[in-house]
Structures are given as C-alpha cells and as structure tokens.
Design a protein around this motif. Structure first.
Motif, PDB file in Angstrom:
ATOM      1  N   GLU A 260      28.565  59.358 -36.654  1.00 35.32           N
ATOM      2  CA  GLU A 260      27.424  59.344 -37.577  1.00 35.32           C
ATOM      3  C   GLU A 260      27.415  60.556 -38.505  1.00 35.32           C
ATOM      4  OE1 GLU A 260      23.925  56.603 -36.303  1.00 35.32           O
ATOM      5  OE2 GLU A 260      23.784  58.514 -35.233  1.00 35.32           O
ATOM      6  N   ARG A 261      28.248  61.538 -38.214  1.00 34.10           N
ATOM      7  CA  ARG A 261      28.350  62.739 -39.042  1.00 34.10           C
ATOM      8  C   ARG A 261      26.992  63.376 -39.300  1.00 34.10           C
ATOM      9  NH1 ARG A 261      33.714  62.220 -41.597  1.00 34.10           N
ATOM     10  NH2 ARG A 261      34.314  60.075 -41.282  1.00 34.10           N
ATOM     11  N   GLY A 262      26.188  63.394 -38.274  1.00 32.01           N
ATOM     12  CA  GLY A 262      24.870  63.991 -38.414  1.00 32.01           C
ATOM     13  C   GLY A 262      24.574  64.880 -37.225  1.00 32.01           C
ATOM     14  N   PRO A 263      23.365  65.337 -37.142  1.00 30.63           N
ATOM     15  CA  PRO A 263      22.999  66.178 -36.001  1.00 30.63           C
ATOM     16  C   PRO A 263      22.963  65.353 -34.709  1.00 30.63           C
ATOM     17  CG  PRO A 263      21.055  65.653 -37.298  1.00 30.63           C
ATOM     18  CD  PRO A 263      22.244  65.106 -38.050  1.00 30.63           C
ATOM     19  N   GLN A 264      23.089  66.066 -33.618  1.00 32.42           N
ATOM     20  CA  GLN A 264      23.026  65.419 -32.303  1.00 32.42           C
ATOM     21  C   GLN A 264      21.654  64.773 -32.142  1.00 32.42           C
ATOM     22  OE1 GLN A 264      23.890  68.088 -29.112  1.00 32.42           O
ATOM     23  NE2 GLN A 264      23.272  66.649 -27.549  1.00 32.42           N
ATOM     24  N   VAL A 265      21.647  63.545 -31.659  1.00 26.73           N
ATOM     25  CA  VAL A 265      20.372  62.860 -31.463  1.00 26.73           C
ATOM     26  C   VAL A 265      19.799  63.217 -30.092  1.00 26.73           C
ATOM     27  CG1 VAL A 265      21.036  60.967 -32.992  1.00 26.73           C
ATOM     28  CG2 VAL A 265      21.330  60.719 -30.537  1.00 26.73           C
ATOM     29  N   LYS A 266      18.527  62.952 -29.918  1.00 24.56           N
ATOM     30  CA  LYS A 266      17.845  63.237 -28.660  1.00 24.56           C
ATOM     31  C   LYS A 266      18.249  62.195 -27.622  1.00 24.56           C
ATOM     32  CE  LYS A 266      14.006  65.332 -31.003  1.00 24.56           C
ATOM     33  NZ  LYS A 266      12.650  65.215 -31.465  1.00 24.56           N
ATOM     34  N   PRO A 267      18.184  62.563 -26.339  1.00 20.44           N
ATOM     35  CA  PRO A 267      18.593  61.630 -25.281  1.00 20.44           C
ATOM     36  C   PRO A 267      17.910  60.261 -25.365  1.00 20.44           C
ATOM     37  CG  PRO A 267      18.309  63.809 -24.359  1.00 20.44           C
ATOM     38  CD  PRO A 267      17.838  63.883 -25.787  1.00 20.44           C
ATOM     39  N   GLU A 268      16.642  60.240 -25.711  1.00 20.65           N
ATOM     40  CA  GLU A 268      15.929  58.963 -25.778  1.00 20.65           C
ATOM     41  C   GLU A 268      16.341  58.114 -26.973  1.00 20.65           C
ATOM     42  OE1 GLU A 268      13.247  62.156 -27.521  1.00 20.65           O
ATOM     43  OE2 GLU A 268      14.447  61.994 -25.711  1.00 20.65           O
ATOM     44  N   GLN A 269      17.157  58.672 -27.864  1.00 21.74           N
ATOM     45  CA  GLN A 269      17.624  57.941 -29.046  1.00 21.74           C
ATOM     46  C   GLN A 269      19.047  57.407 -28.888  1.00 21.74           C
ATOM     47  OE1 GLN A 269      17.029  61.271 -31.698  1.00 21.74           O
ATOM     48  NE2 GLN A 269      15.218  60.297 -32.596  1.00 21.74           N
ATOM     49  N   ARG A 270      19.672  57.662 -27.736  1.00 23.79           N
ATOM     50  CA  ARG A 270      21.078  57.278 -27.555  1.00 23.79           C
ATOM     51  C   ARG A 270      21.292  55.766 -27.585  1.00 23.79           C
ATOM     52  NH1 ARG A 270      24.443  61.230 -29.137  1.00 23.79           N
ATOM     53  NH2 ARG A 270      23.904  63.177 -28.109  1.00 23.79           N
TER      54      ARG A 270
ATOM     55  N   SER B 112      31.313  41.298 -26.726  1.00 20.77           N
ATOM     56  CA  SER B 112      30.230  42.223 -26.396  1.00 20.77           C
ATOM     57  C   SER B 112      29.659  41.941 -25.019  1.00 20.77           C
ATOM     58  CB  SER B 112      29.093  42.110 -27.417  1.00 20.77           C
ATOM     59  OG  SER B 112      29.489  42.647 -28.637  1.00 20.77           O
ATOM     60  N   GLY B 113      29.303  43.009 -24.370  1.00 20.40           N
ATOM     61  CA  GLY B 113      28.636  42.918 -23.083  1.00 20.40           C
ATOM     62  C   GLY B 113      27.230  43.469 -23.214  1.00 20.40           C
ATOM     63  N   ARG B 114      26.930  44.461 -22.384  1.00 20.44           N
ATOM     64  CA  ARG B 114      25.575  44.989 -22.373  1.00 20.44           C
ATOM     65  C   ARG B 114      25.582  46.514 -22.415  1.00 20.44           C
ATOM     66  NH1 ARG B 114      24.266  46.225 -16.688  1.00 20.44           N
ATOM     67  NH2 ARG B 114      26.156  45.799 -15.516  1.00 20.44           N
ATOM     68  N   PHE B 115      24.500  47.059 -22.925  1.00 23.11           N
ATOM     69  CA  PHE B 115      24.252  48.489 -22.831  1.00 23.11           C
ATOM     70  C   PHE B 115      23.831  48.726 -21.389  1.00 23.11           C
ATOM     71  CE2 PHE B 115      21.278  51.996 -22.634  1.00 23.11           C
ATOM     72  CZ  PHE B 115      21.915  52.988 -23.365  1.00 23.11           C
ATOM     73  N   ILE B 116      24.425  49.709 -20.728  1.00 22.40           N
ATOM     74  CA  ILE B 116      24.075  49.977 -19.333  1.00 22.40           C
ATOM     75  C   ILE B 116      23.148  51.184 -19.231  1.00 22.40           C
ATOM     76  CG2 ILE B 116      24.965  50.566 -17.042  1.00 22.40           C
ATOM     77  CD1 ILE B 116      27.515  48.948 -17.835  1.00 22.40           C
ATOM     78  N   SER B 117      23.607  52.340 -19.740  1.00 24.41           N
ATOM     79  CA  SER B 117      22.751  53.526 -19.615  1.00 24.41           C
ATOM     80  C   SER B 117      23.314  54.681 -20.426  1.00 24.41           C
ATOM     81  CB  SER B 117      22.632  53.956 -18.152  1.00 24.41           C
ATOM     82  OG  SER B 117      23.898  54.405 -17.659  1.00 24.41           O
ATOM     83  N   HIS B 118      22.451  55.629 -20.655  1.00 18.92           N
ATOM     84  CA  HIS B 118      22.865  56.929 -21.189  1.00 18.92           C
ATOM     85  C   HIS B 118      22.835  57.877 -20.000  1.00 18.92           C
ATOM     86  CE1 HIS B 118      21.580  60.959 -22.911  1.00 18.92           C
ATOM     87  NE2 HIS B 118      22.854  60.819 -23.226  1.00 18.92           N
ATOM     88  N   GLU B 119      23.977  58.487 -19.697  1.00 23.69           N
ATOM     89  CA  GLU B 119      24.050  59.436 -18.590  1.00 23.69           C
ATOM     90  C   GLU B 119      24.089  60.840 -19.175  1.00 23.69           C
ATOM     91  OE1 GLU B 119      26.989  58.584 -15.635  1.00 23.69           O
ATOM     92  OE2 GLU B 119      26.278  56.521 -15.403  1.00 23.69           O
TER      93      GLU B 119
END
Length: 92
Positions: free
Chosen positions: A42-52, A5-12
């Motif tokens: 996740e087989r669910g609805p699209q999440v909001k950008p701030e939830q990525r 594992s490394g790091r989370f960088i960003s949601h673009e």
C-alpha cells in the motif's frame, strides 16, 4: 492446480501476519502474509491492528495471485505445509 479464494482467518499481532486460506478443489491450503508486506504494497503508513482485515480485503487480489504462484512452484513452508508471503515475494 488452480487455487481459488478461501477465507480470512485472523490477524496474529504477535507474529505480525495475517492468516488466510485458499482452495485447490476441496483441499484448503493454509496461507499467511506478513503485515509489513501488506504495508509495503500500500506504500503508506502502517495500519492499526483492527484495520488489518480491511487492508487484506483491499489487497486480496494481489496477495492471492502471489500465493497461487508460490503454490504452483510448490514453495511450501511450515507444519502443516502452507504458503507464506513476505515483502520479498512482491518485489519485481
């Protein structure tokens, strides 16, 4: 060639990807996963950008396992070369 594992960088948002890294020893490997692939997992609805980031964290084990498989198969893309995961990469 074992990735860790490394790091989370960003949601673009513009590119509809989440960027993250993994490590092969001291070498950092750039990686990305499409947001649609994460939604499919996740087989669910699209999440909001701030939830990525939270969504990535929930799915991290599955995403990193698939990234490691592509790394072992030397399936690199882009400049600099990295691992890109799409929905098709998670299909049985």
């Amino acid at each position: 060639m074992t990735l860790t594992s490394g790091r989370f960088i960003s949601h673009e948002y513009d590119r509809m990807i989440v960027r993250f890294s993994m490590h092969d020893g001291t070498r950092e490997i750039p990686c990305a996963v499409s947001t649609s692939a994460m939604d499919d997992l996740e087989r669910g609805p699209q999440v909001k950008p701030e939830q990525r980031e939270a969504q990535f964290t929930r799915l991290r084990d599955r995403i990193e396992a698939r990234a490691a498989s592509k790394y072992r198969a030397t399936e690199f893309e882009g400049t600099p070369p990295g691992i890109v995961l799409r929905g098709i990469d998670f299909r049985p």
